[in-house]
Design a protein around this motif. Structure first.
Motif, mmCIF file in Angstrom:
data_model
loop_
_atom_site.group_PDB
_atom_site.id
_atom_site.type_symbol
_atom_site.label_atom_id
_atom_site.label_comp_id
_atom_site.label_asym_id
_atom_site.label_seq_id
_atom_site.Cartn_x
_atom_site.Cartn_y
_atom_site.Cartn_z
ATOM 1 N N THR A 111 0.836 -1.209 0.000
ATOM 2 C CA THR A 111 0.000 0.000 0.000
ATOM 3 C C THR A 111 0.864 1.250 0.000
ATOM 4 N N MET B 268 2.235 1.783 -3.465
ATOM 5 C CA MET B 268 1.225 2.351 -4.353
ATOM 6 C C MET B 268 0.986 3.828 -4.057
ATOM 7 N N PHE C 10 -8.713 -4.029 -3.320
ATOM 8 C CA PHE C 10 -7.508 -3.231 -3.503
ATOM 9 C C PHE C 10 -7.696 -2.150 -4.561
ATOM 10 N N GLY C 11 -8.446 -2.434 -5.612
ATOM 11 C CA GLY C 11 -8.798 -1.372 -6.537
ATOM 12 C C GLY C 11 -9.549 -0.266 -5.819
ATOM 13 N N TRP D 237 -7.143 1.957 -3.851
ATOM 14 C CA TRP D 237 -6.406 2.967 -4.627
ATOM 15 C C TRP D 237 -7.317 4.146 -4.967
ATOM 16 N N THR E 83 -5.260 -2.392 -10.637
ATOM 17 C CA THR E 83 -4.797 -3.564 -9.899
ATOM 18 C C THR E 83 -4.711 -4.717 -10.889
ATOM 19 N N HIS E 84 -3.516 -5.238 -11.101
ATOM 20 C CA HIS E 84 -3.343 -6.307 -12.084
ATOM 21 C C HIS E 84 -3.976 -7.602 -11.576
ATOM 22 N N GLU F 160 -6.137 -8.905 -8.669
ATOM 23 C CA GLU F 160 -6.985 -8.464 -7.552
ATOM 24 C C GLU F 160 -7.027 -9.576 -6.504
ATOM 25 N N ASP G 178 -0.740 -1.676 -9.710
ATOM 26 C CA ASP G 178 -0.578 -2.506 -8.523
ATOM 27 C C ASP G 178 -0.249 -3.916 -9.018
#
Length: 382
Positions: free
Chosen positions: A64, A67, A89-90, A93, A138-139, A141, A168
């Motif tokens: 985190t 990012m 996580f998306g 961000w 996010t590549h 997730e 990410d």
């Protein structure tokens, strides 16, 4: 039995014995010539792993933190950004972008489904005034086991011409082929407790020349997270602040191990474990949460209804001392996640699947051949 705990979660991941022994070494001065040699070797190893000639900066933060640094060093208050959101996580961000006063537009998909690349294309093509300054993706997730189509989204960003792509890659770096230079990715963040096979505590940010140009115009105040300081220190095989010396020893050893295995073999191993996990779940009659065409190579999410997912996790932890990950937010109790990231082998996965079979049988499942999961996993691994 003591000391038999087995991590099958997407982070922290298992740590190799060689790395543990490296972590146990006496620390040395972080400004010494000997430690400069360690940093120099690590920096070259990180470039190899990231498939880049760009700077890869090491920060004493989590993923985190990496990012956040990757956002506030290259953007400014009021910048318009697109953020892909199809999991926890998306969403994180997007929250960070909003906290820093960016004009944040979420491109969302249902949790468990990949982002729609066409939505990004439409938004980017409509931006004729070039107001969009970044696309944040996010590549892999982690919360849902979905792998988003980074390559296609990145092509739309490149066609835009102005926007940066900020990625990410916390659970995809080291588990999936991400040719950073070939794709022209601008900012790629990752964390040590994932594919790197070391404990939490280090975050990494890979930065392109285009992003460094944007850095010159960024208006956010920063000090410890100022990546310009890390870039200058990197050039001298040093660090701007006190680094976690023993974690760096561990990283040095882990990168040596990864180089001996080779990138192609690392990616193939993760693909193999992913296929085996999914084959086992299907054979056991358990519903996969992410579609086959968007499956993360780091973690497989399973929806075991009518069995409660938390009961599976609790039972497998108590009886077999294996840790599986649970669902997050509204998915708690609905899914569990099998991590197969980093220092995980075929043997580890077969062990976890066999214990999972025994657990669901104990919880009352009787609609499958008791050996079906292991058979399917073994066949996929073969």
């Amino acid at each position: 039995m003591e000391d038999k705990h087995m991590l099958m979660i997407p982070g922290p991941t298992p740590v190799p014995e060689k790395v543990l022994l490296s972590l146990a070494k006496h620390p040395i001065g972080h400004r010494s010539g000997d430690f400069s040699k360690v940093i120099a070797e690590i920096n070259q190893g990180l470039k190899w792993l990231h498939q880049t000639k760009n700077e890869v900066l090491s920060l004493t933060v989590s993923g985190t933190g990496a990012m956040e640094a990757g956002m506030i060093n290259f953007l400014s208050p009021g910048d318009r950004v697109l953020v892909g959101v199809n999991g926890k996580f998306g969403d994180r961000w997007a929250q960070i972008a909003e906290a820093f006063g960016m004009k944040t537009e979420r491109i969302s998909a249902e949790w468990g489904q990949p982002l729609d690349t066409e939505e990004f294309r439409t938004k980017l093509e409509a931006d004729t005034n070039k107001e969009i300054k970044a696309v944040i993706i996010t590549h892999s997730e982690t919360s849902t086991g979905v792998l988003n189509d980074l390559e296609t989204i990145n092509k739309h960003v490149k066609a835009h011409g102005e926007a940066l792509i900020i990625v990410d890659a916390v659970t995809s770096l080291g588990a999936y082929n991400i040719p950073i230079d070939d794709w022209g990715l601008d900012v790629v963040a990752s964390g040590s407790q994932k594919g790197y096979m070391i404990p939490p505590g280090l975050g990494f940010v890979c930065v392109s020349d285009k992003a460094w140009a944007a850095y010159e115009n960024s208006k956010y105040p920063r000090f410890y997270m100022d990546l310009g300081k890390y870039k200058k220190a990197n050039a001298k095989d040093s660090s701007p602040f006190t680094p976690p010396v023993n974690l760096m020893y561990g990283l040095q050893t882990a990168l040596q191990m990864m180089q001996r295995e080779g990138l192609e073999n690392i990616f193939a191993r993760h693909q193999r474990l992913t296929k085996a996990s999914r084959a086992a779940a299907k054979a056991m009659g358990l519903k996969l949460f992410a579609p086959d065409n968007a499956a993360s190579t780091a973690v497989t999410a399973i929806e075991p209804a009518p069995i409660d997912a938390e009961k599976i996790r609790v039972n497998i932890r108590k009886k077999y001392d294996i840790a599986l990950a649970g669902g997050q937010d509204h998915l708690k109790g609905k899914i569990f996640r099998i991590g197969h990231l980093g220092f995980v082998s075929d043997r580890d996965l077969l062990t976890a699947i066999s214990c999972l079979e025994a657990t669901v049988i104990e919880l009352g499942a009787d609609n499958f051949d008791p050996k079906a999961g292991v058979k399917a996993a073994a066949a996929a691994l073969a």
